[in-house]
Design an enzyme around this catalytic site. Structure first.
Site, PDB file in Angstrom:
ATOM      1  N   HIS A  41       0.811  -1.218   0.000  1.00 17.29           N
ATOM      2  CA  HIS A  41       0.000   0.000   0.000  1.00 17.29           C
ATOM      3  C   HIS A  41       0.847   1.272   0.000  1.00 17.29           C
ATOM      4  CE1 HIS A  41       0.388  -0.092   4.530  1.00 17.29           C
ATOM      5  NE2 HIS A  41       0.420   1.214   4.342  1.00 17.29           N
ATOM      6  N   ASP A  43       0.016  -7.440   1.354  1.00 18.13           N
ATOM      7  CA  ASP A  43       0.466  -6.066   1.601  1.00 18.13           C
ATOM      8  C   ASP A  43       1.984  -5.976   1.640  1.00 18.13           C
ATOM      9  OD1 ASP A  43       0.151  -3.361   1.877  1.00 18.13           O
ATOM     10  OD2 ASP A  43      -0.109  -3.407   4.040  1.00 18.13           O
ATOM     11  N   GLY A  64       3.471   6.292   8.124  1.00 17.48           N
ATOM     12  CA  GLY A  64       4.857   6.471   7.699  1.00 17.48           C
ATOM     13  C   GLY A  64       5.746   5.353   8.199  1.00 17.48           C
ATOM     14  N   ASN A  65       5.318   4.646   9.278  1.00 21.92           N
ATOM     15  CA  ASN A  65       6.041   3.458   9.740  1.00 21.92           C
ATOM     16  C   ASN A  65       5.817   2.269   8.819  1.00 21.92           C
ATOM     17  OD1 ASN A  65       5.829   4.575  12.958  1.00 21.92           O
ATOM     18  ND2 ASN A  65       7.640   3.414  12.373  1.00 21.92           N
ATOM     19  N   SER A  66       4.761   2.321   8.004  1.00 22.34           N
ATOM     20  CA  SER A  66       4.404   1.188   7.155  1.00 22.34           C
ATOM     21  C   SER A  66       5.585   0.759   6.293  1.00 22.34           C
ATOM     22  CB  SER A  66       3.230   1.554   6.250  1.00 22.34           C
ATOM     23  OG  SER A  66       2.064   1.769   6.991  1.00 22.34           O
ATOM     24  N   GLY A 116     -13.718 -17.758 -10.099  1.00 26.43           N
ATOM     25  CA  GLY A 116     -14.760 -16.857 -10.589  1.00 26.43           C
ATOM     26  C   GLY A 116     -16.093 -16.967  -9.886  1.00 26.43           C
ATOM     27  N   VAL A 117     -16.058 -17.106  -8.568  1.00 26.42           N
ATOM     28  CA  VAL A 117     -17.280 -17.221  -7.777  1.00 26.42           C
ATOM     29  C   VAL A 117     -17.452 -15.996  -6.889  1.00 26.42           C
ATOM     30  CG1 VAL A 117     -18.304 -18.423  -5.799  1.00 26.42           C
ATOM     31  CG2 VAL A 117     -17.499 -19.717  -7.745  1.00 26.42           C
TER      32      VAL A 117
END
Length: 342
Positions: free
Chosen positions: A86, A116, A190-192, A245-246
Site C-alpha cells: 500500500h 500487503d 509512515g512506519n508502514s 470466478g465465484v
C-alpha cells in the site's frame, strides 16, 4: 512443649549472604536500554525512507503528482528493499533516501496487495542489508523494536513487546492475511513497511497496520511470510494464485444435511453468482450451490477457499464438493491464474 531454634548472628549472616541479591531496577532499565540501542545501531543503517509520487487528476484534467511516504528496509547488498504494497502501489515515481542521506530513484520489482508486501530496488554502493530472522521462533512477551519514518521523521525508533501471535488481518484486497504479529511498539503513518526487530537484531516482521483510535494495537506481517513472497516477487514480479470466478458468502449448513452427508464442516460458501466464462461458470456451478470442499480439503468459508486456491492448483483439474438442494455433488473444475479478481 514447643521447640525454639536459635540462630546465632554468625549463622544468620552466612544464610543472608547465600541468598542472591535481586537485580536493581536501574540495572534492568539499563539492560533494556542497551538492547534497544544495540538493535537501532545494527538495523538502522538498513532502513530507508520512501517517497511516493502518484498521478492525480484535477477538475481541468491537469495531471499533477500527490506525494506520500513510508518506510522500507534493505534485504540484499545489491539494493532490493522490502516494504508494504500500500506504500508503493500505483506509484508513478518512487524516491528512496538511505540512512546515510543518499537519495535515488527506485524501481518497482513487484507488489502483492493480498499480503500487503512489495519489493523495490535501488542501485547504489555500500548498502547494508538487514538480517532476517525466523518468525516461528518468537514468543509472546519478548522485546521488539520498530524502526521507520512516521510522518517523515526519519529513523524513528520505538520499542515494545510481542502482544500476540497468529492474528488474522484483512488486507486491502479483501483477502485474509494470516500469521500476523501483534505488538504494542508504537507505529504511526509512515512506519508502514519498516522492520519489526527482535532483540538479537534480526527482523521478524514488516510493520503494516495500526488500528485507530486504539493505542498499543499494531500489526506486522511475519517475516516467514515475507520471505516466501519476496522470493516470488523478485523472480516473477508477482504471486500466482488460483481463481475460479465465484461471488459468494459464508452460510451455515442445516444440521440434517451435515449429519446425512457426514460433512466435516457446519458452514460453507454460498454461490451468489459466477463470472461469465470463468472456471466455475464452465464447470456448471449455479446460484444457490454451497461449496463445502475442494479435493480432500474441507471448505467452511470464503477465506478457506482463498487459502486452498494456491498457485500450484492453476491449470490442474480439481474437484469441488457442492451441496445443491439436499444432494451432495462432485464438480470438476480447473482453476485459472488470478488476475486480482478475488
Amino acid at each position: 512443649m514447643s521447640h525454639l531454634t536459635l540462630i546465632s548472628n554468625e549463622n544468620f549472616e552466612t544464610t543472608a549472604a547465600s541468598v542472591p541479591h535481586s537485580v536493581s531496577d536501574d540495572a534492568l532499565l539499563d539492560a533494556y536500554s542497551q538492547a534497544v540501542i544495540r538493535v537501532a545501531e545494527q538495523v538502522g543503517p538498513s532502513v530507508v525512507n520512501i517517497e511516493v509520487y502518484q498521478p492525480q487528476r484535477r477538475r481541468h484534467a491537469v495531471a499533477s503528482e500527490a506525494q506520500g511516504n513510508g518506510s522500507g528496509f534493505l534485504i540484499t547488498p545489491d539494493g532490493y528493499i522490502l516494504t508494504n504494497s500500500h506504500v508503493v502501489h500505483g506509484a508513478s515515481r518512487i524516491e528512496v533516501t538511505l540512512a546515510d542521506g543518499r537519495k535515488g530513484t527506485a524501481e518497482l520489482i513487484g507488489d502483492d496487495p493480498d499480503t500487503d508486501l512489495a519489493v523495490i530496488r535501488i542501485h547504489a554502493a555500500n548498502l547494508v542489508p538487514a538480517k532476517l530472522g525466523d518468525s516461528q521462533a518468537i514468543r509472546v512477551g519478548q522485546l521488539v523494536v520498530a524502526i521507520g519514518n512516521p510522518y517523515g521523521f526519519q529513523a524513528t525508533v520505538t520499542a515494545g513487546v510481542v502482544s500476540a501471535l497468529g492474528r488474522s488481518l484483512r488486507a486491502r484486497s479483501g483477502r485474509l492475511l494470516n500469521d500476523v504479529i501483534q505488538t504494542d511498539a508504537a507505529l504511526n503513518p509512515g512506519n508502514s513497511g519498516g522492520p519489526l526487530v527482535a532483540s538479537n537484531g534480526e527482523v521478524i516482521g514488516v510493520n503494516t497496520a495500526i488500528i485507530l483510535p486504539a493505542q498499543g494495537i499494531c500489526f506486522a506481517t511475519a517475516i516467514n511470510t515475507a520471505k516466501f513472497v519476496t522470493a516470488a516477487l523478485i523472480m516473477e514480479g508477482r504471486i500466482r494464485r488460483g481463481y475460479i470466478g465465484v461471488s459468494g458468502q459464508n452460510v451455515p449448513l442445516h444440521r440434517r444435511l451435515v449429519r446425512y452427508h457426514d460433512l466435516p464442516v457446519e458452514t460453507g460458501v454460498l454461490v451468489l453468482s459466477t463470472e461469465l466464462g470463468s472456471p466455475a461458470n464452465q464447470a456448471g456451478l449455479i446460484q444457490g450451490d454451497v461449496i463445502v470442499g475442494l479435493d480432500d480439503e474441507p471448505i467452511a468459508s470464503i477465506d478457506d477457499l482463498h487459502r486452498r486456491l494456491t498457485g500450484e492448483r492453476v491449470g490442474l483439474r480439481s474437484t469441488l464438493i457442492v451441496i445443491r438442494g439436499t444432494e451432495k455433488l462432485q464438480v470438476t473444475i480447473t482453476p485459472e491464474e488470478s488476475r486480482s479478481k478475488g
